[in-house]
Design a protein around this motif. Sequence first.
Motif, PDB file in Angstrom:
ATOM      1  N   ARG A  21       0.841  -1.198   0.000  1.00 50.18           N
ATOM      2  CA  ARG A  21       0.000   0.000   0.000  1.00 50.18           C
ATOM      3  C   ARG A  21       0.879   1.252   0.000  1.00 50.18           C
ATOM      4  O   ARG A  21       0.612   2.205  -0.713  1.00 50.18           O
ATOM      5  CB  ARG A  21      -0.941   0.017   1.196  1.00 50.18           C
ATOM      6  N   ASP A  22       1.957   1.233   0.798  1.00 45.64           N
ATOM      7  CA  ASP A  22       2.882   2.366   0.813  1.00 45.64           C
ATOM      8  C   ASP A  22       3.518   2.559  -0.567  1.00 45.64           C
ATOM      9  O   ASP A  22       3.685   3.685  -1.034  1.00 45.64           O
ATOM     10  CB  ASP A  22       3.988   2.164   1.857  1.00 45.64           C
ATOM     11  N   SER A  25       0.936   4.052  -2.886  1.00 42.50           N
ATOM     12  CA  SER A  25       0.715   5.458  -2.524  1.00 42.50           C
ATOM     13  C   SER A  25       1.844   6.357  -3.038  1.00 42.50           C
ATOM     14  O   SER A  25       1.592   7.447  -3.549  1.00 42.50           O
ATOM     15  CB  SER A  25       0.589   5.616  -1.009  1.00 42.50           C
ATOM     16  N   ARG A  28       1.510   6.778  -6.785  1.00 42.91           N
ATOM     17  CA  ARG A  28       0.415   7.700  -7.114  1.00 42.91           C
ATOM     18  C   ARG A  28       0.811   9.138  -6.795  1.00 42.91           C
ATOM     19  O   ARG A  28       0.582  10.047  -7.585  1.00 42.91           O
ATOM     20  CB  ARG A  28      -0.833   7.317  -6.334  1.00 42.91           C
ATOM     21  N   GLU A  29       1.391   9.348  -5.646  1.00 43.96           N
ATOM     22  CA  GLU A  29       1.788  10.695  -5.213  1.00 43.96           C
ATOM     23  C   GLU A  29       2.784  11.338  -6.179  1.00 43.96           C
ATOM     24  O   GLU A  29       2.704  12.530  -6.461  1.00 43.96           O
ATOM     25  CB  GLU A  29       2.411  10.609  -3.817  1.00 43.96           C
TER      26      GLU A  29
END
Length: 175
Positions: A21-22, A25, A28-29
């Motif tokens: 998940r990290d 993220s 995406r960021e």
Amino acid sequence: MNIAAICQPEVITIDAGASLRDAASLMREHHIGALVVTVDAAGQEQAVGVITDRDLAIEILARDLNPTDIKVGQLASRRLASVPGTAGIAEAVAVMQEAGVRRLLVTGSERQLAGFVSADDLLGALAGQLGVLANALRTGIAREGVERPSIPRAGPRPVFLPHGTPGMQQSIGPR
């Protein structure tokens, strides 16, 4: 043109023990498709692999695995492929082909990580070079037109295709 001129100098890293998940993220960021996976080796961050958005989709979603059970380091490709920043495009393409990867790490003079280059980056650079070449050809043709005026010729003369040429319509009289 060398790879240092076209690579993405900002390399986003993630610890091998981080969650998937990290990783997603961070991708995406930063609007990127790959992260360099690192471990702390004697107080120094060392690259040990690469994880891509494709890894997340293909390995986790397609196999219906539970992403909370898997860490980044378990999923990351351990096969690192790199080129020095002084390498040319042809060398980078050859390394990509040999390693079977779409992205390469770019190293500096002391083998430190200096960037990331993708197949998209290489295609963009090649397209730019081809555009410059096309402009050079157009400029040459325009220059020739000015320096070498055309020789007047007689008007156009008809040129005929032989009967039976494929695609040629045969007429059998007035329609």
